[in-house]
Design a protein around this motif. Sequence first.
Motif, short mmCIF file in Angstrom:
data_model
loop_
_atom_site.label_atom_id
_atom_site.label_comp_id
_atom_site.label_asym_id
_atom_site.label_seq_id
_atom_site.Cartn_x
_atom_site.Cartn_y
_atom_site.Cartn_z
N SER A 113 12.04 61.03 -9.86
CA SER A 113 13.03 60.17 -10.54
C SER A 113 14.20 60.98 -11.08
CB SER A 113 12.37 59.37 -11.66
OG SER A 113 11.98 60.23 -12.71
N LEU A 114 14.10 62.30 -11.08
CA LEU A 114 15.23 63.12 -11.51
C LEU A 114 16.43 62.92 -10.59
CD1 LEU A 114 13.41 66.44 -12.45
CD2 LEU A 114 14.33 64.71 -14.00
N PHE A 115 16.17 62.61 -9.32
CA PHE A 115 17.27 62.37 -8.38
C PHE A 115 18.02 61.09 -8.73
CE2 PHE A 115 19.14 61.35 -4.18
CZ PHE A 115 19.87 62.51 -4.02
N ASN A 116 17.40 60.20 -9.51
CA ASN A 116 18.10 58.99 -9.97
C ASN A 116 19.34 59.37 -10.77
OD1 ASN A 116 16.03 57.56 -8.82
ND2 ASN A 116 15.25 56.71 -10.72
N GLY A 117 19.26 60.47 -11.52
CA GLY A 117 20.41 60.94 -12.28
C GLY A 117 21.55 61.38 -11.38
N VAL A 118 21.21 61.98 -10.25
CA VAL A 118 22.23 62.38 -9.28
C VAL A 118 22.92 61.15 -8.69
CG1 VAL A 118 22.63 63.56 -7.07
CG2 VAL A 118 21.05 64.54 -8.74
N ILE A 119 22.10 60.16 -8.33
CA ILE A 119 22.65 58.92 -7.76
C ILE A 119 23.54 58.21 -8.78
CG2 ILE A 119 22.05 56.62 -6.89
CD1 ILE A 119 19.44 57.93 -5.79
N THR A 120 23.04 58.08 -10.00
CA THR A 120 23.81 57.43 -11.06
C THR A 120 25.07 58.23 -11.38
OG1 THR A 120 21.77 56.53 -11.99
CG2 THR A 120 23.70 56.52 -13.42
N GLY A 121 24.95 59.53 -11.43
CA GLY A 121 26.11 60.38 -11.70
C GLY A 121 27.20 60.23 -10.65
N PHE A 122 26.79 60.18 -9.39
CA PHE A 122 27.77 59.99 -8.32
C PHE A 122 28.47 58.64 -8.47
CE2 PHE A 122 28.94 58.58 -4.02
CZ PHE A 122 29.82 59.59 -3.68
N GLY A 123 27.71 57.62 -8.82
CA GLY A 123 28.29 56.29 -9.03
C GLY A 123 29.28 56.27 -10.18
N ILE A 124 28.94 56.93 -11.27
CA ILE A 124 29.83 56.98 -12.43
C ILE A 124 31.10 57.75 -12.08
CG2 ILE A 124 30.10 57.94 -14.76
CD1 ILE A 124 27.10 57.30 -15.17
N TYR A 125 30.93 58.89 -11.43
CA TYR A 125 32.08 59.71 -11.05
C TYR A 125 33.04 58.92 -10.17
CZ TYR A 125 34.81 63.51 -9.05
OH TYR A 125 35.86 64.31 -8.65
N GLU A 126 32.51 58.27 -9.15
CA GLU A 126 33.34 57.50 -8.23
C GLU A 126 34.01 56.31 -8.93
OE1 GLU A 126 34.21 58.14 -4.91
OE2 GLU A 126 33.37 60.07 -5.48
N THR A 127 33.29 55.68 -9.84
CA THR A 127 33.87 54.56 -10.59
C THR A 127 35.06 55.01 -11.41
OG1 THR A 127 31.72 53.47 -10.73
CG2 THR A 127 33.39 52.76 -12.30
N ILE A 128 34.90 56.10 -12.14
CA ILE A 128 36.00 56.60 -12.96
C ILE A 128 37.16 57.06 -12.08
CG2 ILE A 128 36.68 58.37 -14.64
CD1 ILE A 128 33.77 58.28 -15.70
N LYS A 129 36.84 57.73 -10.97
CA LYS A 129 37.89 58.21 -10.06
C LYS A 129 38.71 57.05 -9.50
CE LYS A 129 37.18 59.68 -5.77
NZ LYS A 129 36.68 60.50 -4.64
N TYR A 130 38.03 56.01 -9.02
CA TYR A 130 38.75 54.87 -8.45
C TYR A 130 39.48 54.05 -9.52
CZ TYR A 130 37.20 55.60 -3.70
OH TYR A 130 37.01 56.13 -2.46
N THR A 131 38.92 54.02 -10.72
CA THR A 131 39.61 53.34 -11.82
C THR A 131 40.91 54.07 -12.13
OG1 THR A 131 37.52 52.56 -12.75
CG2 THR A 131 39.42 52.60 -14.23
N LYS A 132 40.86 55.40 -12.15
CA LYS A 132 42.07 56.18 -12.41
C LYS A 132 43.09 55.98 -11.29
CE LYS A 132 43.75 60.72 -13.67
NZ LYS A 132 43.43 62.07 -14.06
N LEU A 133 42.63 55.96 -10.04
CA LEU A 133 43.55 55.73 -8.92
C LEU A 133 44.19 54.35 -8.99
CD1 LEU A 133 41.58 57.29 -5.92
CD2 LEU A 133 43.72 58.11 -6.93
N ARG A 134 43.40 53.36 -9.35
CA ARG A 134 43.90 51.98 -9.41
C ARG A 134 44.88 51.79 -10.56
NH1 ARG A 134 39.89 46.90 -9.87
NH2 ARG A 134 39.94 46.97 -7.61
N MET A 135 44.60 52.41 -11.70
CA MET A 135 45.43 52.18 -12.89
C MET A 135 46.65 53.09 -12.96
SD MET A 135 42.57 51.43 -15.75
CE MET A 135 43.52 50.26 -16.68
#
Length: 148
Positions: free
Chosen positions: A37-59
Amino acid sequence: MKNLTLPIRFGIVTSGILMAYFLILSLLGKHTNVFFSLFNGVITGFGIYETIKYTKLRMGKDFNYGKGFTAGITMGFVATLLFTIFFAFYSTELNAEFLNDLSKAWSKDYSNFQGIVFFTVAIMGFATTLVLTLSFMQLFKSSNNPKK
């Protein structure tokens, strides 16, 4: 609400990836080993990173720390909530022996174990979301220092 559609969509996709990873572990018989389940943190982290990145690109220039933080937290909470619901459904309806197998390694008293596991899954997801969002926002925030 318009500003939250991107994080909600990323949260749904991230929870789908978390569910797929869990089901793959289940097929391999490794889903009772909590260290996977430690890999869940990697998956979640990638999702958070991409969300913030695309939010910054959009805004663009309208992006600020608060908006990025809100996007990351929203994505993580949506993903955690959906995964926790899936996990509860899986462990009570799809594979009723899962919690029993898991409890053999961690607890002798099964009566309270089920609620503790669901609570732990949710808290781990929320804590991971908070820490990773704060960490990633350090990469995306604009500097207040004047340029030389």
